[in-house]
Design an enzyme around this catalytic site. Structure first.
Site, PDB file in Angstrom:
ATOM      1  N   ALA A 176      -9.941   1.851   8.890  1.00  0.00           N
ATOM      2  CA  ALA A 176      -9.026   1.636  10.015  1.00  0.00           C
ATOM      3  C   ALA A 176      -9.597   2.345  11.240  1.00  0.00           C
ATOM      4  O   ALA A 176     -10.284   1.734  12.054  1.00  0.00           O
ATOM      5  CB  ALA A 176      -7.621   2.130   9.680  1.00  0.00           C
ATOM      6  N   GLY A 214      -8.197   9.384   9.039  1.00  0.00           N
ATOM      7  CA  GLY A 214      -8.599   9.501  10.442  1.00  0.00           C
ATOM      8  C   GLY A 214      -9.597  10.607  10.725  1.00  0.00           C
ATOM      9  O   GLY A 214      -9.980  10.818  11.870  1.00  0.00           O
ATOM     10  N   ALA A 226      -9.590   5.830   3.473  1.00  0.00           N
ATOM     11  CA  ALA A 226      -9.482   7.030   4.307  1.00  0.00           C
ATOM     12  C   ALA A 226     -10.751   7.880   4.292  1.00  0.00           C
ATOM     13  O   ALA A 226     -11.369   8.084   3.249  1.00  0.00           O
ATOM     14  CB  ALA A 226      -8.296   7.898   3.900  1.00  0.00           C
ATOM     15  N   GLY A 227     -11.085   8.349   5.474  1.00  0.00           N
ATOM     16  CA  GLY A 227     -12.202   9.270   5.630  1.00  0.00           C
ATOM     17  C   GLY A 227     -13.488   8.634   6.110  1.00  0.00           C
ATOM     18  O   GLY A 227     -14.402   9.319   6.561  1.00  0.00           O
ATOM     19  N   LYS A 265       0.885  -1.161   0.000  1.00  0.00           N
ATOM     20  CA  LYS A 265       0.000   0.000   0.000  1.00  0.00           C
ATOM     21  C   LYS A 265       0.920   1.206   0.000  1.00  0.00           C
ATOM     22  O   LYS A 265       1.574   1.508   0.998  1.00  0.00           O
ATOM     23  CB  LYS A 265      -0.900   0.021   1.240  1.00  0.00           C
ATOM     24  CG  LYS A 265      -1.779   1.270   1.277  1.00  0.00           C
ATOM     25  CD  LYS A 265      -2.585   1.408   2.546  1.00  0.00           C
ATOM     26  CE  LYS A 265      -3.191   2.801   2.600  1.00  0.00           C
ATOM     27  NZ  LYS A 265      -3.909   3.062   3.838  1.00  0.00           N
TER      28      LYS A 265
END
Lengths: 68, 267
Positions: B216, B168, B194-195, B107
């Protein structure tokens, strides 16, 4: 002086191998999830017992960390 | 019909990246979990088969082995280059990850700004190109720019992973229009990365046509990460089905769902 993960070492000298560095960190040469770079170059696992450190070498010993 | 619908929940719908089949369209980041036990339980609840890991200076005092926990969970590893700000650093990190984790999947993150953690487009394409040439299966974390996504696919990336919002931030998908454009502009899988803040964001990504979602913080920092992991699993599935089912077009004005014909006349 050899630097391991940003810290100057007195008990590892030029001429010693990457494997000696790992032993100093209580790691075996077949430890899973570990990688080593010396002066910005990746040292493959297969070379750990042969690769000797030059004076002033900067060694990075990395392992898996939670992230991403 | 009932049988047909029931089978929708269980029938395989693998995600194919670089010729490899993954049984789940949810990728899980391992960052932010307060314990390895919580991580293991969340992996199980999410149903994921691919999780990210980072490489950092070894901590002699670390308790428990992340690698062992992930091996026990039976998931594949997707190492990241988190924290790299140049193509050079990202390339070295990718090569170290290949040594450490015995995978050529990476990644690719090349960060350009420490407040937003937005990717540096120029360095990202440069690193992607070199890593592809070096035999890596590259999954780049990118902005929601369709042109950049296409450039990354053109240099041989195995997927593209546009952000919905900064890492995050939990802000959801700020530009759904661009995410849909990205889906149209490349043939490789699109993984929304993300987001994501909550399950509806993951469902929205899939409804927009994304092939998978990476979460995550939305899981690891939820009040109950294990339940949120399960919610994400259901959301990804729901969004995937809704996308396949085909949503109705948006209209400015109402369109009656009850016919006028046969209406009573009360004088």
């Amino acid at each position: 002086m050899i630097t391991i993960n940003g810290q100057s070492q007195t008990d590892i000298q030029a001429g010693q191998t990457v494997a000696a560095v790992l032993e100093r960190l209580e790691l075996s040469v077949d430890a899973r999830g570990v990688a080593v770079a010396v002066d910005g170059e990746v040292i493959p696992r297969s070379a750990w017992t042969m690769f000797t450190l030059n004076e002033g070498a900067r060694v990075e010993v990395l392992s898996a960390m939670q992230g991403g | 019909m009932a049988t047909h619908l029931a089978s929708l929940d269980t029938q395989p719908d693998p995600l194919l990246i670089a010729g490899r089949e993954l049984g789940s369209r949810l990728l899980l980041g391992t960052g932010g979990f307060s314990s390895l036990e919580l991580l293991a339980d969340s992996i199980k609840a999410s149903g994921t088969q691919l999780v990210t890991v980072a490489l950092r200076r070894i901590d002699p005092n670390a308790r428990g082995s992340l690698i062992d926990v992930l091996a026990d969970a039976g998931v594949s590893l997707l190492p990241n280059t988190a924290g790299c700000y140049t193509a050079r650093d990202a390339i070295i990190t990718a090569k170290l990850a290949r040594e450490a984790f015995e995978t050529n999947w990476i990644k690719l993150e090349v960060i350009g700004d420490e407040d937003t953690l937005m990717p540096d487009a120029v360095e990202l394409v440069r690193a992607a190109e070199q890593l592809v040439d070096d035999g890596f299966t590259v999954l780049p974390y990118t902005t929601d720019d369709p042109v950049l996504a296409r450039r990354l696919a053109d240099v041989g990336c195995a997927a593209v992973m546009p952000l919905g919002a900064p890492i995050g931030s939990g802000m959801g998908i700020r530009n759904p229009y661009n995410i849909a454009l990205i889906r149209d502009s490349v043939t490789v899988p699109v993984v929304l990365d993300a987001g994501i803040g909550t399950a509806s964001d993951a469902a929205q990504a899939m409804e927009l046509g994304c092939d998978a979602v990476l979460v995550a913080s939305a899981v690891s920092r939820a009040k109950d990460p294990v339940v949120m992991a399960h919610a994400m699993r259901l959301a990804v599935r729901a969004g995937r089905l809704a996308h396949a089912a085909g949503r109705i077009p948006r209209r400015t004005y109402a369109q009656a769902s009850t016919p006028d014909a046969g209406r009573a006349d009360f004088g």
